[in-house]
Each structure stands twice: as C-alpha cells, then as structure tokens.
Design a protein around this motif. Structure first.
Motif, short mmCIF file in Angstrom:
data_model
loop_
_atom_site.label_atom_id
_atom_site.label_comp_id
_atom_site.label_asym_id
_atom_site.label_seq_id
_atom_site.Cartn_x
_atom_site.Cartn_y
_atom_site.Cartn_z
N THR A 199 1.07 3.85 15.76
CA THR A 199 -0.26 3.98 14.89
C THR A 199 0.07 4.20 13.39
O THR A 199 -1.39 3.13 13.05
CB THR A 199 0.14 5.26 14.93
OG1 THR A 199 0.09 5.77 16.12
CG2 THR A 199 -1.62 6.52 14.44
N ILE A 200 0.74 3.63 13.05
CA ILE A 200 0.54 2.82 11.37
C ILE A 200 0.02 1.49 11.29
O ILE A 200 -1.06 0.87 10.31
CB ILE A 200 2.35 3.25 10.71
CG1 ILE A 200 2.19 4.28 10.55
CG2 ILE A 200 1.92 2.11 9.78
CD1 ILE A 200 3.80 4.97 10.23
N ASP A 201 0.19 0.67 11.92
CA ASP A 201 -0.03 -0.82 12.50
C ASP A 201 -1.79 -0.81 12.95
O ASP A 201 -2.09 -1.21 11.95
CB ASP A 201 1.32 -1.11 13.17
CG ASP A 201 1.94 -1.75 12.82
OD1 ASP A 201 2.25 -1.06 11.94
OD2 ASP A 201 3.28 -2.25 13.71
N LEU A 202 -1.80 0.22 13.83
CA LEU A 202 -3.28 0.81 14.19
C LEU A 202 -4.39 0.77 12.72
O LEU A 202 -5.11 0.26 13.12
CB LEU A 202 -3.26 1.18 15.34
CG LEU A 202 -5.08 0.54 15.66
CD1 LEU A 202 -6.17 -0.11 16.68
CD2 LEU A 202 -4.48 2.31 17.02
N ALA A 203 -3.95 1.65 11.94
CA ALA A 203 -4.67 1.90 11.01
C ALA A 203 -4.74 1.47 10.21
O ALA A 203 -6.03 1.10 9.55
CB ALA A 203 -3.88 3.63 10.82
N GLU A 204 -3.66 0.58 9.61
CA GLU A 204 -3.23 -0.30 8.19
C GLU A 204 -4.74 -1.54 8.93
O GLU A 204 -5.50 -2.07 8.09
CB GLU A 204 -2.59 -1.37 8.64
CG GLU A 204 -1.19 -0.32 7.77
CD GLU A 204 0.11 -0.57 7.78
OE1 GLU A 204 0.43 -1.63 8.30
OE2 GLU A 204 0.49 0.28 6.68
N ALA A 205 -4.52 -1.94 9.96
CA ALA A 205 -4.96 -2.84 10.66
C ALA A 205 -7.53 -2.72 9.95
O ALA A 205 -8.12 -3.69 10.51
CB ALA A 205 -5.86 -3.03 12.28
N TYR A 206 -7.04 -0.91 9.72
CA TYR A 206 -8.83 -0.51 9.93
C TYR A 206 -8.97 -0.17 8.55
O TYR A 206 -10.08 0.45 7.91
CB TYR A 206 -9.40 0.47 10.91
CG TYR A 206 -9.16 -0.41 12.17
CD1 TYR A 206 -10.34 -1.24 12.70
CD2 TYR A 206 -8.54 -0.33 13.07
CE1 TYR A 206 -10.92 -1.86 13.66
CE2 TYR A 206 -8.87 -0.93 14.51
CZ TYR A 206 -9.57 -1.52 14.63
OH TYR A 206 -10.10 -2.45 15.89
N GLY A 207 -8.23 -1.06 7.52
CA GLY A 207 -8.39 -0.53 6.05
C GLY A 207 -7.38 0.50 5.62
O GLY A 207 -8.30 1.60 4.83
N LEU A 208 -6.66 1.61 6.27
CA LEU A 208 -6.38 2.88 5.98
C LEU A 208 -4.65 2.69 5.87
O LEU A 208 -3.84 2.13 6.66
CB LEU A 208 -5.93 3.53 7.23
CG LEU A 208 -7.55 4.10 7.83
CD1 LEU A 208 -7.73 4.63 9.51
CD2 LEU A 208 -8.50 4.32 6.35
N ALA A 209 -4.21 2.91 4.73
CA ALA A 209 -3.25 2.87 3.97
C ALA A 209 -2.26 3.73 4.38
O ALA A 209 -2.66 5.31 4.07
CB ALA A 209 -3.61 2.81 2.49
N LEU A 210 -0.77 4.72 4.28
CA LEU A 210 0.36 5.08 5.15
C LEU A 210 0.40 6.17 3.68
O LEU A 210 0.53 5.81 2.41
CB LEU A 210 0.76 4.66 5.54
CG LEU A 210 1.99 6.00 6.30
CD1 LEU A 210 1.81 6.94 7.36
CD2 LEU A 210 3.49 5.34 6.69
N ALA A 211 -0.15 7.00 3.69
CA ALA A 211 0.02 8.50 2.74
C ALA A 211 1.29 9.86 2.80
O ALA A 211 1.87 9.88 2.33
CB ALA A 211 -0.77 9.53 2.44
N LEU A 212 1.23 9.54 4.32
CA LEU A 212 2.43 10.28 4.83
C LEU A 212 2.86 10.39 6.23
O LEU A 212 2.53 9.99 7.05
CB LEU A 212 2.24 11.57 4.68
CG LEU A 212 2.61 13.17 5.06
CD1 LEU A 212 2.30 13.98 4.21
CD2 LEU A 212 2.48 13.66 6.21
N ASN A 213 4.25 10.66 6.49
CA ASN A 213 5.18 10.07 7.93
C ASN A 213 5.91 11.37 7.75
O ASN A 213 6.84 10.98 7.17
CB ASN A 213 5.85 8.86 8.23
CG ASN A 213 6.00 8.78 9.47
OD1 ASN A 213 5.80 9.17 10.13
ND2 ASN A 213 6.15 7.36 9.66
N THR A 214 5.86 12.43 9.17
CA THR A 214 6.74 13.03 8.83
C THR A 214 6.83 13.91 10.51
O THR A 214 6.14 13.59 11.38
CB THR A 214 6.61 14.29 7.90
OG1 THR A 214 8.04 15.20 8.12
CG2 THR A 214 5.47 15.03 8.05
#
Length: 205
Positions: A165-180
């Motif tokens: 999901t992180i890889d997919l979001a980053e591909a569309y310009g979304l940077a990870l802010a939280l992962n818990t």
C-alpha cells in the motif's frame, strides 16, 4: 447500487446487526492512532465506505464538512436516520471510480478509508489510489486501515500488506506519514485474531 458493487456482499443482509454492533464503538476509540492528523479547524473531509454514519457524524460534530460515501442502501439509510445533520452529504457511490464524488469537482483536506480497502482487488486498488490522490488538496492526508485476520463467511476480502500500500500511494504522490498496527477495538474481533494496520499519507504533489 450495493447489489452491483464487489466487496459489499453480505452487508445488506447483515445491516441491522452491524449497525447495532458498530454503535457500541466510538469514533475516537477506532481512530485513536490517527486523530492527531485530522485538522482542528473546519475542513472538507471525504469518508469512504461510511457505513452507518458514526464517523461522518463525529467529524461533522467537530465542525468539518463531510461527504460520506456508502454504496449499501441499508447502511446509508440507517446512517441518515441515526445521524441527521446538514454538515454531511450522503452519496450512493463506491471505490474505485467514485463517479458521484468526482462529478462534484471537490477537493478534500482529509480522505478517510476505514475498514474498506480490504474489499478491493489489486486492479481496483490501483484505480482507487489514483482517484483518491486526485481528490486530495496539497498537504492533505489520506488515512486508511488495512484488516488482517480471518474472512467472515460470505464476504469478499483480501489481506493487503502495508508495504504494498505504501508503494502504491507513493506512486501517486502520497508520502508516508504514519504506519502503525493496532488490535481491533471489538473484543469479538480480537478473540478471532483480527488486527489493523493504520496508514496515513500526505499529498506532496
């Protein structure tokens, strides 16, 4: 629309029981790990898969303007009856296309996808991330949960990893802010070994 939306199987038939169960769990308890990412000042929030309206109503009570999307007619009707408020617009729409939402040409400070992403297959997730990214304002947040554990009978769910999901979001310009990762707030789910990964992303471009 619910009869034609993959992933909604079983929800119409179980709507009454689900509404009763979900009303016993608060918005704050479910979203405790991500509450700090929701704007304190009034903003526009998109609640995708809004169910029986608990979260949309809580956000509206905080002063936000909410567009709540729910494709299951029985759940949407329950929400409108339980939480009548002018600060929530209810739409019969669904991921991945979100046709009714995109036609309104709105943008949002926050998009909330709670207990929904697991209903989408890989192709749908790719299309959905593209659509959701396009609806976010710059510096806006996508907040979502991923379910892990046994699938109830009659439901359509996929076990989706955080890394995918992180890889997919980053591909569309979304940077990870939280992962818990958290346990379910519902005792019945905890006893079945169900847990949740909470992810948040910030739109950088």
């Amino acid at each position: 629309m619910s009869n034609s939306v993959p992933g909604t199987e079983g929800y119409a038939e179980d709507a009454a029981a689900l509404v009763a169960r979900w009303r016993n769990v608060s918005f704050e308890d479910v979203h405790r790990s991500v509450l700090h990412l929701i704007a304190k000042s009034p903003s526009r929030i998109l609640d995708l898969g809004a169910g029986m309206g608990r979260d949309a109503a809580a956000l509206a009570a905080m002063g936000h303007s909410v567009v709540a999307v729910e494709p299951v007619n029985e759940l949407r009707a329950a929400a409108i009856g339980l939480y009548p408020t002018r600060n929530v617009i209810w739409l019969d729409d669904s991921l991945p296309e979100l046709t009714a939402v995109t036609q309104r040409a709105l943008s949002f400070n926050t998009v909330l996808i709670t207990a929904v992403w697991m209903h989408l297959d890989e192709s749908q997730r790719q299309r959905a991330m593209n659509v959701v990214s396009g609806l976010l304002e710059e510096e806006g947040h996508l907040i979502m949960s991923l379910r892990h554990g046994p699938v109830p009978a009659g439901r359509r769910m996929f076990d989706i990893s955080a890394s995918e999901t992180i890889d997919l979001a980053e591909a569309y310009g979304l940077a990870l802010a939280l992962n818990t990762t958290t346990q379910s707030v519902q005792q019945s789910n905890r006893s079945m070994g169900i847990s949740w990964t909470w992810l948040a992303f910030r739109k950088d471009r």
